[in-house]
Enzyme design. Structure first.
Site, PDB file in Angstrom:
ATOM      1  N   GLU A 138      26.343  27.728  11.874  1.00  0.00           N
ATOM      2  CA  GLU A 138      27.718  27.852  12.350  1.00  0.00           C
ATOM      3  C   GLU A 138      28.329  26.474  12.153  1.00  0.00           C
ATOM      4  OE1 GLU A 138      29.486  30.334  13.577  1.00  0.00           O
ATOM      5  OE2 GLU A 138      28.003  31.891  13.988  1.00  0.00           O
ATOM      6  N   HIS A 187      31.880  36.373   6.876  1.00  0.00           N
ATOM      7  CA  HIS A 187      33.020  36.658   7.768  1.00  0.00           C
ATOM      8  C   HIS A 187      34.239  35.991   7.150  1.00  0.00           C
ATOM      9  CE1 HIS A 187      30.175  37.414  11.391  1.00  0.00           C
ATOM     10  NE2 HIS A 187      30.500  38.548  10.788  1.00  0.00           N
ATOM     11  N   SER A 188      35.151  36.823   6.656  1.00  0.00           N
ATOM     12  CA  SER A 188      36.158  36.328   5.719  1.00  0.00           C
ATOM     13  C   SER A 188      37.066  35.251   6.276  1.00  0.00           C
ATOM     14  CB  SER A 188      36.976  37.506   5.202  1.00  0.00           C
ATOM     15  OG  SER A 188      37.410  38.342   6.246  1.00  0.00           O
ATOM     16  N   ARG A 189      37.348  35.300   7.581  1.00  0.00           N
ATOM     17  CA  ARG A 189      38.308  34.322   8.111  1.00  0.00           C
ATOM     18  C   ARG A 189      37.713  32.937   8.300  1.00  0.00           C
ATOM     19  NH1 ARG A 189      39.054  36.956  14.101  1.00  0.00           N
ATOM     20  NH2 ARG A 189      37.094  36.358  15.055  1.00  0.00           N
ATOM     21  N   GLU A 190      36.430  32.801   8.077  1.00  0.00           N
ATOM     22  CA  GLU A 190      35.768  31.507   8.273  1.00  0.00           C
ATOM     23  C   GLU A 190      35.935  30.672   7.005  1.00  0.00           C
ATOM     24  OE1 GLU A 190      31.854  32.734   9.666  1.00  0.00           O
ATOM     25  OE2 GLU A 190      32.735  33.783  11.361  1.00  0.00           O
ATOM     26  N   ASN A 242      27.631  41.192   9.452  1.00  0.00           N
ATOM     27  CA  ASN A 242      26.482  40.522  10.057  1.00  0.00           C
ATOM     28  C   ASN A 242      25.867  41.353  11.185  1.00  0.00           C
ATOM     29  OD1 ASN A 242      24.648  38.356  10.172  1.00  0.00           O
ATOM     30  ND2 ASN A 242      25.763  37.401  11.868  1.00  0.00           N
ATOM     31  N   ARG A 243      26.171  42.638  11.202  1.00  0.00           N
ATOM     32  CA  ARG A 243      25.501  43.572  12.118  1.00  0.00           C
ATOM     33  C   ARG A 243      25.016  44.798  11.353  1.00  0.00           C
ATOM     34  NH1 ARG A 243      26.724  39.712  14.607  1.00  0.00           N
ATOM     35  NH2 ARG A 243      27.379  39.460  16.776  1.00  0.00           N
ATOM     36  N   TYR A 291      23.384  34.583  21.735  1.00  0.00           N
ATOM     37  CA  TYR A 291      23.302  35.845  22.465  1.00  0.00           C
ATOM     38  C   TYR A 291      22.539  36.851  21.603  1.00  0.00           C
ATOM     39  CZ  TYR A 291      27.645  35.786  19.738  1.00  0.00           C
ATOM     40  OH  TYR A 291      28.566  35.579  18.754  1.00  0.00           O
ATOM     41  N   ARG A 302      38.097  39.525   9.854  1.00  0.00           N
ATOM     42  CA  ARG A 302      36.706  39.070   9.880  1.00  0.00           C
ATOM     43  C   ARG A 302      35.750  40.003   9.125  1.00  0.00           C
ATOM     44  NH1 ARG A 302      32.430  40.150  13.578  1.00  0.00           N
ATOM     45  NH2 ARG A 302      31.188  38.353  14.180  1.00  0.00           N
ATOM     46  N   HIS A 345      28.020  30.448   8.391  1.00  0.00           N
ATOM     47  CA  HIS A 345      29.189  30.899   9.155  1.00  0.00           C
ATOM     48  C   HIS A 345      29.889  29.674   9.749  1.00  0.00           C
ATOM     49  CE1 HIS A 345      27.893  35.280   9.788  1.00  0.00           C
ATOM     50  NE2 HIS A 345      26.878  34.745   9.138  1.00  0.00           N
ATOM     51  N   SER A 346      31.006  29.921  10.467  1.00  0.00           N
ATOM     52  CA  SER A 346      31.596  28.890  11.309  1.00  0.00           C
ATOM     53  C   SER A 346      32.100  29.613  12.569  1.00  0.00           C
ATOM     54  CB  SER A 346      32.744  28.199  10.578  1.00  0.00           C
ATOM     55  OG  SER A 346      33.856  29.068  10.438  1.00  0.00           O
ATOM     56  N   TYR A 347      32.355  29.061  13.690  1.00  0.00           N
ATOM     57  CA  TYR A 347      32.533  27.701  14.018  1.00  0.00           C
ATOM     58  C   TYR A 347      31.935  27.351  15.368  1.00  0.00           C
ATOM     59  CZ  TYR A 347      36.244  28.888  17.447  1.00  0.00           C
ATOM     60  OH  TYR A 347      36.949  29.390  18.509  1.00  0.00           O
TER      61      TYR A 347
END
Lengths: 310, 94
Positions: free
Chosen positions: A271, A70-73, A145-146, A249, A128, A197-199
């Protein structure tokens, strides 16, 4: 650009070009330990690189670590850079890491979603997804990631291309995902797979797409407990752990559900930090502490994989 | 370059299943262009959502009308983006 990885600034965020230049420097400085593999190309034809840390041998059992799907992480890519240097620094002096590398190879993909990462640098800091175009939609990108073939298209993923959790038109539609799928299948001997991943400060194991517990739940839970204890020992950062579906979830088409179903027992996803104040804009001064504490947890997982061959 | 001037990140903590359901339903409202940083999980767990400026008032009014408490986690997203950019430039100069 720095002249060596010794002068590279690990306390700052870097562009895609800088990270790719860092990889080249690391390989040039450590030709007997590190090599760079191109495992595919992104939607926008950027190369997708993996660093291989190996003391030799053929098709040895291996550990996979990826950051930045997820690029923004951004803290994840930055941590990946730090991990790469850490492996080089410690591969002889740290008994635990040395013995891991005596038996296993480590593969590290620092920028798993290079198009998205470049887009966060140039156009939208909070992007993202991937950057693939969707026919019949004005919206761009798929949640990588889906997009894996594990309960693909089920609950916990969106069929709406404008959603941040859009699963894509079909499993592995994203070249960034397909590249890893092909690599894992062709390699055939990956024993631990850790996707970072984060966060929200979590350490998770499969499943995300179903409530059915994995057959190795007890073992994975015990490893998670140890890994989180190691992580927290450095700065007291609090982590929760458990299966994806019970801890956060339902999420279908996720990375480690696929790797687990592919036979990689030690499949985990992190995360990383934030304390809940900055989100994906975590200040750069947190990069090194985040990477340091995460490394302790990674070592627990890697050492367990080393000591429990299967 | 897309800017985030006036965007806020709200932290919403649903306290029961009913509130959780309401927050989950917000995910379907495309007009608001909400960006869920932490998606709804279960009661008691925080939900962080970036809200574009035009959606702030309607969303806050909706939450308040339904008695769902929230706090402002990030007052102005663009300020943090600018700070990050400055920090990177400073590091490069160094």
């Amino acid at each position: 650009l720095p002249f060596s990885t010794a002068t590279f600034d690990y306390t700052s965020y870097h562009s895609l070009d800088e990270i790719y230049a860092f990889m080249d420097l690391l390989v040039a400085e450590n030709p007997n330990l590190v090599s760079k593999l191109e495992i595919g190309q992104s939607t926008e034809n950027r190369p997708i690189y993996v660093l291989k840390f190996s003391k030799g041998g053929t098709n040895r059992p291996a550990i996979w670590i990826d950051t930045g799907i997820h690029s923004r992480e951004w803290v994840t890519q930055a941590s990946g850079v730090w991990f790469a240097k850490k492996i080089v620094l410690d591969h002889e002096n740290d008994e635990g890491l040395a013995s891991i590398l005596d038996k296993m190879d480590i593969f590290l993909e620092i920028v798993t979603n290079p198009d998205g990462f470049a887009f966060t640098q140039a156009q939208n800091r909070l992007w993202r997804k991937t950057r693939s175009k969707q026919s019949g939609s004005r919206c761009v990108g798929v949640d990588p990631n889906r997009n894996w073939d594990a309960g693909f298209g089920g609950s916990g993923a969106s069929k709406n291309p404008c959603s941040e959790t859009y699963h894509g038109p079909y499993a592995n539609s994203e070249p960034e995902v397909k590249a890893i799928v092909d690599f894992v299948k062709n390699h055939g001997n990956i024993k631990a797979f850790i996707s970072i991943h984060s966060y929200s400060q979590l350490l998770l194991y499969p499943y995300g797409y179903t409530r059915t517990p994995v057959p190795h739940q007890k073992e994975l839970h015990e490893i998670s407990e140890k890994a989180v204890a190691a992580l927290s020992s450095l700065y007291g950062t609090k982590y929760k752990y458990g299966s994806i579906i019970t801890t956060i979830y339902q999420a279908s088409g996720g990375t480690i559900d696929w790797t687990y179903n592919e036979g990689i027992k030690y499949s985990f996803t992190f995360e990383l930090r934030d304390t809940g104040r900055y989100g994906f804009l975590l200040p750069a001064k947190f990069i090194v502490p985040t990477a340091e504490e995460t490394w302790l947890a990674l070592k627990v997982i890697m050492e367990h994989a080393r000591d429990h061959p299967y | 370059t897309e800017t985030f001037v006036g965007h806020q990140v709200l932290r919403i903590v649903p306290t029961n299943d009913e509130e959780l359901q309401m927050v989950q339903e917000l995910q379907e409202l495309e007009d608001l262009q909400l960006d869920f940083w932490l998606a709804p999980r279960s009661p008691g767990h925080p939900v962080d959502v970036r809200v574009p400026f035009p959606s702030l008032q309607p969303l806050k009014a909706h939450l308040e009308a339904n008695g769902i408490s929230y706090s402002i986690m990030i007052e102005d997203v663009q300020t943090l983006v600018d700070d990050e950019q400055m920090e990177m430039l400073r590091s490069h100069r160094r």
